[in-house]
Design a protein around this motif. Structure first.
Motif, short mmCIF file in Angstrom:
data_model
loop_
_atom_site.label_atom_id
_atom_site.label_comp_id
_atom_site.label_asym_id
_atom_site.label_seq_id
_atom_site.Cartn_x
_atom_site.Cartn_y
_atom_site.Cartn_z
N ASN A 1 0.80 -1.18 -0.15
CA ASN A 1 -0.21 0.04 0.06
C ASN A 1 0.80 1.25 -0.13
O ASN A 1 1.94 1.36 0.54
N PRO A 2 0.40 2.36 -0.77
CA PRO A 2 1.30 3.59 -0.77
C PRO A 2 0.99 4.14 0.62
O PRO A 2 0.20 3.97 1.49
N VAL A 3 1.93 5.18 0.91
CA VAL A 3 2.02 5.85 2.31
C VAL A 3 1.52 7.20 2.04
O VAL A 3 1.37 7.65 2.94
N VAL A 4 1.33 7.61 0.67
CA VAL A 4 1.22 9.10 0.66
C VAL A 4 -0.40 9.24 0.45
O VAL A 4 -0.85 8.05 0.00
N SER A 5 -1.35 9.94 1.31
CA SER A 5 -2.65 9.83 1.43
C SER A 5 -3.25 10.09 0.20
O SER A 5 -4.38 9.60 0.05
N ASP A 6 -2.72 10.82 -0.89
CA ASP A 6 -3.63 11.13 -2.13
C ASP A 6 -3.39 10.22 -3.18
O ASP A 6 -3.73 10.18 -4.42
N ALA A 7 -2.50 9.14 -3.18
CA ALA A 7 -2.30 8.01 -4.21
C ALA A 7 -3.53 6.97 -4.26
O ALA A 7 -4.08 6.88 -3.16
N LYS A 8 -3.90 7.05 -5.60
CA LYS A 8 -5.04 6.18 -5.65
C LYS A 8 -4.82 4.70 -5.81
O LYS A 8 -3.90 4.13 -6.37
N LEU A 9 -5.57 3.81 -5.15
CA LEU A 9 -5.15 2.45 -5.19
C LEU A 9 -5.93 1.96 -6.44
O LEU A 9 -7.07 2.22 -6.93
N PRO A 10 -5.23 1.15 -7.13
CA PRO A 10 -6.06 0.19 -8.30
C PRO A 10 -7.07 -0.36 -7.88
O PRO A 10 -7.35 -0.78 -6.92
N GLU A 11 -8.08 -0.84 -9.03
CA GLU A 11 -9.40 -1.40 -8.86
C GLU A 11 -9.25 -2.77 -8.23
O GLU A 11 -9.84 -3.13 -7.27
N LEU A 12 -8.16 -3.49 -8.69
CA LEU A 12 -7.92 -4.98 -8.19
C LEU A 12 -7.83 -4.72 -6.60
O LEU A 12 -8.39 -5.78 -5.91
N PHE A 13 -7.14 -3.80 -6.09
CA PHE A 13 -6.86 -3.82 -4.65
C PHE A 13 -8.21 -3.48 -4.00
O PHE A 13 -8.40 -4.00 -3.11
N THR A 14 -9.02 -2.54 -4.42
CA THR A 14 -10.18 -1.99 -3.58
C THR A 14 -11.29 -3.32 -3.66
O THR A 14 -11.98 -3.45 -2.84
N GLU A 15 -11.17 -4.13 -4.99
CA GLU A 15 -12.09 -4.93 -5.30
C GLU A 15 -11.59 -6.23 -4.48
O GLU A 15 -12.76 -6.90 -3.77
#
Lengths: 365, 537
Positions: A318-332
């Motif tokens: 997981n990224p450490v910067v707050s505004d980095a967008k996570l890929p769909e695969l991760f969120t899903e």
């Protein structure tokens, strides 16, 4: 004389052959010539085997700064760090990436890094900045070490998968869990620290005795635990593995989806969210780096938007910067761990060796 | 002599001494008290004990299973013999990562044995022992069988004519001739199993540890250099002792035996007993060697949509493996071949010079050097790898990030094989042949060309093949120094196995299969080349 002479002739021919061949094998040799002197255009990143970045992102770095990144990987996380400590003072590269919070004190005590406050550190959450006073290391990513379960097994058995450390002691889950050796594997150590956080310094030994009685199996490394012993992974399914519970990462289910053909609608594995330990990985400018300017630019880049958004699908962290967008695969498919177990860095520094030793005495022997 | 000595001093003795020194020196003073302190620890004693007894057990088991094989390969002719001989040698050069995975599949749960009889051997000593037999079967077959095939059967027949019983004739004639070869093979197997690393690490689990594994753990994982240094010294002493005994048996073997062309001694088996023996050996080879290899092949084709070339296709693209390598995994094949080629040339150069020096001179010093050349086989790769890291870091020798380091490390392991193969041939060249040629008016060059060259050329090729195969499979040292943009085959396999997901696992199996094929093909080519004297291990 003749035999010797004849061998010498062969040898000279062989030597010539080597030099000729050296020409074809050395396409990658140009970089090492460039690392001398501070005006070098190559910056070398030393890391563990799991480091990955897309080519495009590394190219973008070159475009922005003029530096080309050369990556050196040297074994698993522990081994890579130890090699850097051994070569302290004349490092093989400029930046080291991949020391995590479980081993951070070893790097800092050995004076491995030159302090540098990376640009854009303000966008990084405070709770992962474990060296906020001196900035010898810069946090780059986080990952959660958790028990994964094989969905199919528990569905077939009509059994609810475990959720917490306490669940793992229940008779229903006897002989189901496989974990890694805490002395040699970073997820193994993370899981041990997780139990220390959950059960306290007085209670973890007792917990492990019970876990041992409940048939926990220990293997040396993650590959073996996950690919050979865990029934939910692709390798494990082929091997008819019979352990439906494994210590792995919260991001392992998305990986199972990504590397399956055709991609399934649902991940074959799930995460026991109450068994997680938060791992934070850092990078730092190596003491004695030949290209300090390049190393600093690379550290800035590692916490920049481009790299942070590229990381998840390359290293499954997981990224450490707050505004980095996570890929769909991760969120899903991934699990969000809101309350992972943590142990204070100074506590880890003080007791790590002792905990691992007593763990070995209880579980391995 | 100077070249090999310099090579070993720089790329072996110096790095190893440096890393050991780092562990045993404190503020510039040697701390030899640490040796006693480390050796007094119960867990270290456990490791020593386990290392010794599993090596003894593995050696015994290997001899029991492989000696009949040696006999069959030496005395019988049957279709597919050459192919089979190449196949049994493949395990010897396979990286342990691959073998460990195959054996887990075979002996683990749901494995072959589990389905047949409900037997599961993973994380037991049995798994380790069987894998050791798998690896070392070829050592016995080639060393003992090589000599056996050249013993003149008529000697035994003569004894029979003189009234000796079948067994007595064998005991009085064949056995004494074979004994040194059996001893040498046994010692070699003992050496390999005593210093076993990958097999024990993968199949033994955390509970079993050999010296080699413990050195790796103490150095790479725990950074406990003093303990690692003491263990390295202990292993050095043990390996030195084994090699000293081995060198003695080798000299015993160089007594003049009346050797004949192996073509004349092998014939079709006759009678039920001999056919049964052949069948038994073939069955052993099938179960012990072909089965584990077969499991790998089977899995490399077993894609999600049934059997097919899916994983092999995936190897050609960099995308599937993403940026694991920055290059398509298939390129690892070319990297491996290139490295192995350079390593082979270095090994031939150094080993050839060493063998020539050893042939020319006798004496204690040279014999000591002979044994020294074998030491890299018994010193842990991690020690050498870390030694490289801390010693080769100064210009002009900052090789730590140079590609040449990989073939250099591989050549270290290849040189002993070259020396072992070349030495007996060079020693066997009868000086009188040359003198005879000279007496008949040949110039020294012509005599050399007509007499030495034909004999030596074949040995050179065989030596090259071995060095090549060993370099291909070398994993221990390479993994520390190989670069991500040009991994070797074994390193690529290990990296693929290190990631989850079906495609990665399948690609690892596919790459392993390719590696196996490359090894088998190079060994098969070697089988075509016959030497007059058996190479000795």
């Amino acid at each position: 004389m003749s035999t010797t002479r004849k061998i010498t002739v062969t040898a000279v021919a062989a030597a010539l052959g080597v030099t000729a061949l050296a020409g074809c094998g050395s396409s990658d040799d140009k970089a090492s010539e460039g690392t001398k002197g501070s005006g070098s255009k190559t910056v070398t990143l030393v890391s563990h085997d799991s480091f990955n970045a897309s080519k495009d992102v590394l190219k973008a770095f070159t475009k922005e700064t003029g530096y080309t990144v050369k990556v050196l990987k040297s074994g698993d996380a522990g081994a890579a760090l130890n090699q850097e400590i051994l070569t302290k003072g004349s490092p093989r590269g400029d930046v080291f990436f991949g020391v995590d919070n479980t081993l951070l004190s070893r790097a800092l005590d050995n004076g491995l890094f030159t302090p540098y406050e990376a640009k854009g550190l303000g966008r990084v959450a405070d709770d992962v900045q474990l060296d906020a006073d001196e900035h010898r290391v810069t946090p780059v990513d986080t990952g959660d070490i958790c028990v994964n379960y094989d969905k199919k097994y528990f569905a077939d058995k009509k059994l609810a998968p475990p959720k917490s450390f306490d669940d793992l002691l229940k008779p229903a889950y006897k002989n189901l869990l496989v974990t890694e050796n805490a002395a040699t594997s970073s997820p193994g150590l993370g899981f041990l620290l997780g139990t220390v956080a959950a059960k306290g310094e007085d209670g973890y030994e007792d917990y492990w005795k019970k876990l041992k009685d409940n048939g926990v199996k220990v293997v040396d490394g993650w590959e073996q635990a996950y690919n050979d012993e865990f029934s939910g992974s692709a390798g494990g399914r082929k091997a008819n593995a019979d352990r439906p519970l494994v210590v792995s990462y919260a991001s392992s289910p998305p990986v199972e989806v990504l590397y399956a053909e055709p991609q399934p609608a649902e991940a074959p594995t799930g995460v026991a969210t109450g068994t997680c330990f938060r791992q934070i990985e850092f990078a730092g400018l190596l003491d004695g780096a030949k290209n300090e300017a390049g190393g600093k630019a690379l550290l800035d880049f590692l916490i920049g938007q481009k790299f942070q958004e590229d990381m998840p699908l390359n290293m499954f962290v997981n990224p450490v910067v707050s505004d980095a967008k996570l890929p769909e695969l991760f969120t899903e498919f991934g699990a969000r761990i809101d309350e992972p177990a943590t142990v204070a860095p100074e506590k880890i520094a003080e007791n790590r060796e002792q905990w691992v030793r007593s763990w070995s005495a209880i579980v391995v022997k | 002599m100077a070249v090999p000595v310099a090579f070993f001093a720089l790329f072996f003795a110096y790095p190893v001494a440096a890393i050991v020194g780092r562990g045993l020196k404190d503020a510039g003073r040697w701390q030899f008290g640490r040796i006693g302190e480390v050796l007094g620890r119960p867990e270290i004693l456990d490791v020593l004990w386990f290392t010794t007894w599993q090596a003894l057990a593995s050696t015994g088991l290997t001899l029991v299973l492989a000696l009949p094989g040696a006999y069959v390969f030496a005395r019988f002719d049957f279709p597919g013999k050459q192919l089979l001989r190449a196949v049994v040698t493949v395990p010897f050069v396979l990286p342990t990562v691959v073998v460990g995975t195959a054996f887990l599949a075979l002996l683990g749960r749901g494995g072959f044995l589990d389905e047949l009889w409900g037997v599961r051997l993973d994380t037991t000593v049995w798994a380790i022992l069987l894998a050791h037999v798998f690896f070392n079967y070829a050592v016995v077959v080639r060393t003992v069988g090589g000599l056996w095939s050249q013993l003149d059967p008529r000697q035994e027949e003569a004894a029979r004519v003189l009234g000796a019983g079948r067994f007595a004739a064998w005991r009085r004639v064949t056995l004494p001739a074979l004994a040194p070869a059996v001893a040498a093979a046994a010692l070699m197997v003992f050496l390999f199993t005593f210093t076993s690393f990958g097999v024990v690490q993968i199949l033994g689990g955390p509970a079993y540890s050999t010296l080699e594994v413990e050195i790796y753990r103490q150095t790479a994982q725990l950074l406990d250099l003093p303990t690692a240094a003491v263990l390295t010294l202990v292993q050095f002493a043990a390996v030195g002792a084994i090699l000293a005994v081995h060198a003695w048996t080798v000299r015993r073997r160089e007594t003049a035996l009346k050797l004949v062309d192996p073509e004349q001694t092998a014939r079709r088996p006759r009678g039920a007993g001999q056919w049964a023996l052949l069948g038994g050996v073939l069955l052993t080879v099938l179960l012990l060697i072909l089965l584990p290899l077969g499991v790998l092949v089977e899995r490399s084709f077993d894609g999600s949509g049934g059997y097919g070339f899916e994983f092999y296709r995936a190897l050609q693209s960099a995308d599937a493996s993403g940026s694991t390598f920055l290059v398509p995994p298939l390129e690892a094949v070319w990297n491996s071949l290139r490295y192995a080629l350079v390593a082979t040339l270095i090994a031939l150069f150094v080993g050839g010079l060493a063998a020539a020096a050893l042939t020319r001179r006798a004496g204690r010093l040279v014999r000591g050097f002979d044994a020294l050349l074998m030491l890299p086989l018994g010193v842990s790769a991690v020690t050498v790898g870390f030694g490289f890291l801390i010693t080769l870091d100064e210009p002009p020798l900052d090789l730590r990030t140079s590609w040449i380091l990989v073939p250099l490390a591989q050549a270290l392991v290849g040189v002993p094989f070259v020396v072992r193969t070349m030495l007996p041939v060079l020693r066997a060249v009868d000086g009188r042949l040359r003198e005879a040629a000279a007496a008949l008016g040949a110039s020294p060059l012509r005599a050399w060309r007509e007499v030495d060259l034909p004999l030596v050329r074949r040995a050179l090729l065989v030596a090259a093949g071995f060095a090549f195969a060993v370099s291909l499979g070398e994993f221990g040292a390479t993994v520390f120094i190989a670069r991500p943009d040009n991994p070797t085959l074994p390193v690529a396999v290990a990296r693929l196995l290190g990631r989850s997901g079906e495609l990665n696992y399948g690609q690892a199996m596919a790459l392993s299969t390719i590696l196996m094929l490359v090894c088998a093909v190079s060994l098969l080519l070697l089988e075509r080349i016959r030497t007059d004297r058996s190479g000795e291990f």
